[in-house]
Design an enzyme around this catalytic site. Structure first.
Site, short mmCIF file in Angstrom:
data_model
loop_
_atom_site.label_atom_id
_atom_site.label_comp_id
_atom_site.label_asym_id
_atom_site.label_seq_id
_atom_site.Cartn_x
_atom_site.Cartn_y
_atom_site.Cartn_z
CD1 TRP A 12 40.35 41.09 39.80
CD2 TRP A 12 42.15 41.76 38.67
NE1 TRP A 12 40.40 42.46 39.88
CE2 TRP A 12 41.51 42.91 39.18
CE3 TRP A 12 43.32 41.93 37.93
CZ2 TRP A 12 41.98 44.20 38.98
CZ3 TRP A 12 43.79 43.22 37.72
CH2 TRP A 12 43.14 44.34 38.25
CE LYS A 109 35.72 44.77 38.60
NZ LYS A 109 36.27 45.22 37.30
CB SER A 142 41.43 46.76 36.04
OG SER A 142 40.25 46.44 36.77
CB ALA A 144 44.03 39.58 34.97
CE LYS A 195 32.62 44.52 34.99
NZ LYS A 195 33.61 43.51 34.60
CG ASP A 249 34.71 47.33 34.91
OD1 ASP A 249 35.47 46.78 34.09
OD2 ASP A 249 34.41 46.81 36.00
NE ARG A 260 38.20 35.31 33.51
CZ ARG A 260 38.30 35.30 34.82
NH1 ARG A 260 37.30 34.83 35.56
NH2 ARG A 260 39.37 35.77 35.42
CB VAL A 284 34.42 32.52 37.33
CG1 VAL A 284 33.06 33.11 37.70
CG2 VAL A 284 34.81 31.42 38.30
CD GLU A 286 31.77 36.35 39.47
OE1 GLU A 286 30.55 36.07 39.59
OE2 GLU A 286 32.58 36.19 40.39
#
Length: 339
Positions: A12, A109, A142, A144, A195, A249, A260, A284, A286
């Site tokens: 990203w 995020k 969004s 990447a 999210k 999102d 991911r 990652v 998140e």
């Protein structure tokens, strides 16, 4: 031409940096993997994170944070949540020496476990105490991989300072990404962070073989949880969660193979352990970090977030996915609309 320091040259960060260079800005990417920096500088590729793609040739990479920050008018954080605070401390030291006061933008995020703070709050703590106005958060549908191909999307840019939000809107917008300003900084951040937890749940349902109805119901009830946390704990505006950083999102992260968090959930739904998934993901996840902070908030503030709590138990307490699904469906009846 505006100099922009992009802190984080993963997928990203690289894509955002390239996009900002497309817009005519002077972009320096900062990262701590020397081989990635060398590859970006030599060939403008980043095969470690993004296969078969080239960055704008007017980007460069460095492992020297002071070099990246030198003369930067905007500093864009695109780091894992767990790395933000330590890097922010280092940024503060460098800025104190130079006297510079760049605008800070976060594309990270997450919510920090322990402190339960959003990224803007961490940056305020470490760089601009009592000056939240100089921080802008960007969040929206969004991935990447899509933005790299100049697919069309729209993203929210939020700040407590309208002029700073407009500055980011002008710098970042182009013919394939449209930015909308928003004055609900915390709401935009909560939507983007939580999210990821719901996306893990969506992936688990797919891994378990459930269909579209189950996924739609999960996303809708997940949005209710995100809104409840944002409004009741962080003081966000309910309408924010109907926007790009909320439902926008959430939809893409819960349905795209580029997510991911969704991919991690799918593997867990298929029976793989969290340790296995994180080790083999290579990037990652998140949601696996954010769910810890969400769990802490639910316990401390008595916030009702059954989906998020179920994900926490599956990931960190070893409970069985099927058991959690049965428990979810067997909960006491509730009204649909409540905060």
């Amino acid at each position: 031409m505006t100099k922009i320091a992009v802190l984080g040259n993963g997928s990203w960060g690289s894509v955002l940096g390239s996009m900002l260079a497309d817009n005519g800005n002077d972009v320096v990417l900062y990262g701590n993997i020397e081989s990635v920096n060398d590859e970006i500088n030599a060939t403008h590729t980043n095969s470690h994170y993004m296969k078969d793609w080239k960055l704008n040739e007017n980007t460069r990479a460095t492992g020297d944070l002071e070099d990246a920050l030198d003369g930067a008018e905007v500093v864009l954080f695109v780091l894992p949540t767990k790395a933000v605070r330590i890097v922010a401390k280092n940024v503060r030291e460098i800025l104190d020496k130079s006297g510079a006061k760049p605008l800070l933008v976060t594309a990270t995020k997450g919510i920090e476990p322990g402190t339960k703070k959003l990224i803007s709050e961490i940056l305020t703590d470490e760089i601009y105490p009592n000056d939240e106005d100089k921080i802008v958060a960007i969040s929206g549908p969004s991935h990447a991989e899509n933005v790299a191909q100049k697919d069309l999307t729209a993203i929210a840019c939020a700040s407590t300072n309208e002029e700073n939000a407009k500055k980011v809107q002008k710098l970042f917008s182009n013919d394939y990404v449209r930015f909308y300003t928003n004055d609900d900084l915390v709401g935009v951040e909560v939507g983007g962070a939580v999210k990821n937890v719901i996306a893990i749940a969506a992936g688990i349902l797919v891994g378990q073989g459930y269909g579209d109805d189950a996924k739609a119901a999960l996303m809708t009830r997940g949005l209710a949880e995100i809104t409840r946390l944002g409004v009741n704990y962080f003081g966000a505006k309910p309408m924010t969660f109907s926007g790009l950083s909320g439902i926008g999102d959430l939809i893409v992260t819960c349905t795209s193979v580029n997510s991911r968090n969704w991919r991690a959930g799918k593997q867990i739904g298929e029976g793989k352990s969290l340790d296995y998934v994180l080790k083999n993901m290579g990037q990652v996840v998140e949601g696996a970090t954010t769910v810890k902070a969400v769990h802490e908030l639910c316990e401390e503030k008595n916030i009702d977030m059954p989906i998020s709590e179920a994900i926490y138990r599956v990931l960190y307490e070893g409970t069985d996915v099927e058991t959690e699904i049965k428990k979810m469906m067997g909960r006491a009846p509730k009204p649909e609309i409540r905060l």
